[in-house]
Design an enzyme around this catalytic site. Structure first.
Site, PDB file in Angstrom:
ATOM      1  N   HIS A 151       0.811  -1.219   0.000  1.00 14.04           N
ATOM      2  CA  HIS A 151       0.000   0.000   0.000  1.00 14.04           C
ATOM      3  C   HIS A 151       0.845   1.269   0.000  1.00 14.04           C
ATOM      4  O   HIS A 151       0.329   2.358  -0.260  1.00 14.04           O
ATOM      5  CB  HIS A 151      -0.912   0.013   1.227  1.00 14.04           C
ATOM      6  CG  HIS A 151      -1.620  -1.274   1.456  1.00 14.04           C
ATOM      7  ND1 HIS A 151      -1.163  -2.229   2.351  1.00 14.04           N
ATOM      8  CD2 HIS A 151      -2.727  -1.789   0.892  1.00 14.04           C
ATOM      9  CE1 HIS A 151      -1.975  -3.267   2.323  1.00 14.04           C
ATOM     10  NE2 HIS A 151      -2.927  -3.031   1.449  1.00 14.04           N
ATOM     11  N   GLU A 159      -3.023   3.200   1.904  1.00 17.24           N
ATOM     12  CA  GLU A 159      -2.521   3.841   0.686  1.00 17.24           C
ATOM     13  C   GLU A 159      -2.695   5.355   0.749  1.00 17.24           C
ATOM     14  O   GLU A 159      -1.812   6.115   0.330  1.00 17.24           O
ATOM     15  CB  GLU A 159      -3.236   3.284  -0.550  1.00 17.24           C
ATOM     16  CG  GLU A 159      -2.691   3.863  -1.846  1.00 17.24           C
ATOM     17  CD  GLU A 159      -3.459   3.430  -3.069  1.00 17.24           C
ATOM     18  OE1 GLU A 159      -3.529   4.248  -4.013  1.00 17.24           O
ATOM     19  OE2 GLU A 159      -3.988   2.296  -3.099  1.00 17.24           O
TER      20      GLU A 159
END
Length: 349
Positions: A83, A135
């Protein structure tokens, strides 16, 4: 002649692991082969418990913060998840003199670079994404505090008041719903005509491809099963897309055991896909569970063929990855084309 009731399973393709997830898992496995256990991983390498537990059994140790790594093991490698991480994490790793391997998906890294590029051109960065997702945290953490504004909804876009509406640039989380993102962008671009786009599309090819396959299979499905974890953004988006495009019901499952067959009711057609973090072996497991109860015919809803691959870190390229290394996540119907498989006709748009 089978006495079991007939059932058609529309099997989506593409589905399951994307190139970035494959690469991240390979990095952990190769690090274990080269350096031995333990190999530390900051955050779940991908959002799937089956994958995480499989890697734990092989010697990976998952931590949320670098401070959790015992001092006696700080010579062992630590892997950053697919991520991505804020710059502060790699800076802290260097401060601790840790040997780290960055498994950030190259497409996420590209979003980081696009955000930095916007700032270098004097633009305030708008990030379209979901608050709290790793993320998003990683992307926002590429720039100093206040340099990025997170927009989650159309309502956010309607009420956003920038300091300088003529100096804005946007990027997006890679795992968003294509339709939802388009709606937000439509509002932003109408309000701020000078809004600069990233150099390339931020929503990744795998997210788009999986959503397109789900759209193709959804209409006429009594049930749409999406394999994935509850904390997987892209898997949750697939559930939403399935219902939006015509499935009577769509549910997220992690394993075949999650399916309550007694409560499914009468089924003639179901559809099946998997989020980008979900292993093919679970897709096999679910098909097997249905074969025990139904006379199953497989239709393949294929909308794209993926060939993308990403290289692992340079430090690991001298280690050989064998099929056995990945056997705990690999399945037997990666393409879905078995002897009893038929192609579902995909209407041209």
């Amino acid at each position: 002649m089978s006495l079991l009731p007939p059932l058609t399973i529309r099997l989506c393709s593409p589905r399951g692991f994307c190139a970035g997830v494959d690469r991240a898992i390979q990095i952990v496995i190769l690090a274990l082969k080269k350096y031995g256990a333990p190999v530390y991983v900051r955050h779940e390498i991908v959002h799937n418990r089956y994958v995480v537990e499989g890697l734990q059994q092989r010697g990976a140790v998952f931590v949320e913060e670098l401070d959790e790594i015992p001092e006696k093991h700080r010579g062992q490698p630590v892997v950053f998840s697919a991520h991505g991480v804020p710059k502060s994490v790699s800076e802290k790793a260097s401060l601790y003199n840790l040997f780290y391997l960055d498994a950030t998906c190259p497409l996420v890294s590209k979003v980081h670079k696009q955000a930095i590029r916007h700032q270098r051109h004097g633009r305030h960065v708008i990030l379209i994404g979901h608050s709290g997702h790793p993320e998003v945290i990683g992307t926002m953490g590429q720039l100093e505090k206040g340099a990025v504004t997170l927009i989650e909804t159309v309502e956010d876009a309607l009420y956003y008041q920038p300091e300088n509406p003529n100096k804005l640039g946007f990027v997006t989380q890679t795992t968003l719903s294509v339709e939802d993102t388009a709606g937000i962008l439509d509002v932003l671009q109408k309000r701020f005509p000078a809004l600069e786009s990233p150099a390339t599309e931020s929503i990744c090819y795998a997210t788009t491809n999986r959503q397109e396959a789900v759209k193709a299979a959804a209409l006429g499905s009594d049930l749409f099963l999406i394999v994935g974890s509850s904390n997987s953004s892209n898997a949750r988006r697939l559930v939403e897309v399935a219902e939006r495009f015509g499935a009577r019901q769509s549910i997220l499952v992690q394993r075949a055991d999650d399916i309550d067959f007694d409560r499914l009711g009468t089924l003639s057609v179901i559809s099946l896909s998997a989020g980008a973090s979900a292993p093919e072996i679970i897709v096999d497991e679910i098909i097997t569970a249905f074969r025990k109860r139904y006379n199953v015919k497989i239709e393949l809803a294929e909308t794209a063929v993926e060939t993308q691959q990403f290289l692992v870190n340079r430090e690991l390229r001298d280690v050989i990855l064998t099929p056995q290394d990945m056997a705990f996540v690999s399945g037997g119907v990666k393409t879905g084309r078995n002897d009893d498989t038929q192609m579902l006709k995909i209407e041209e748009k």
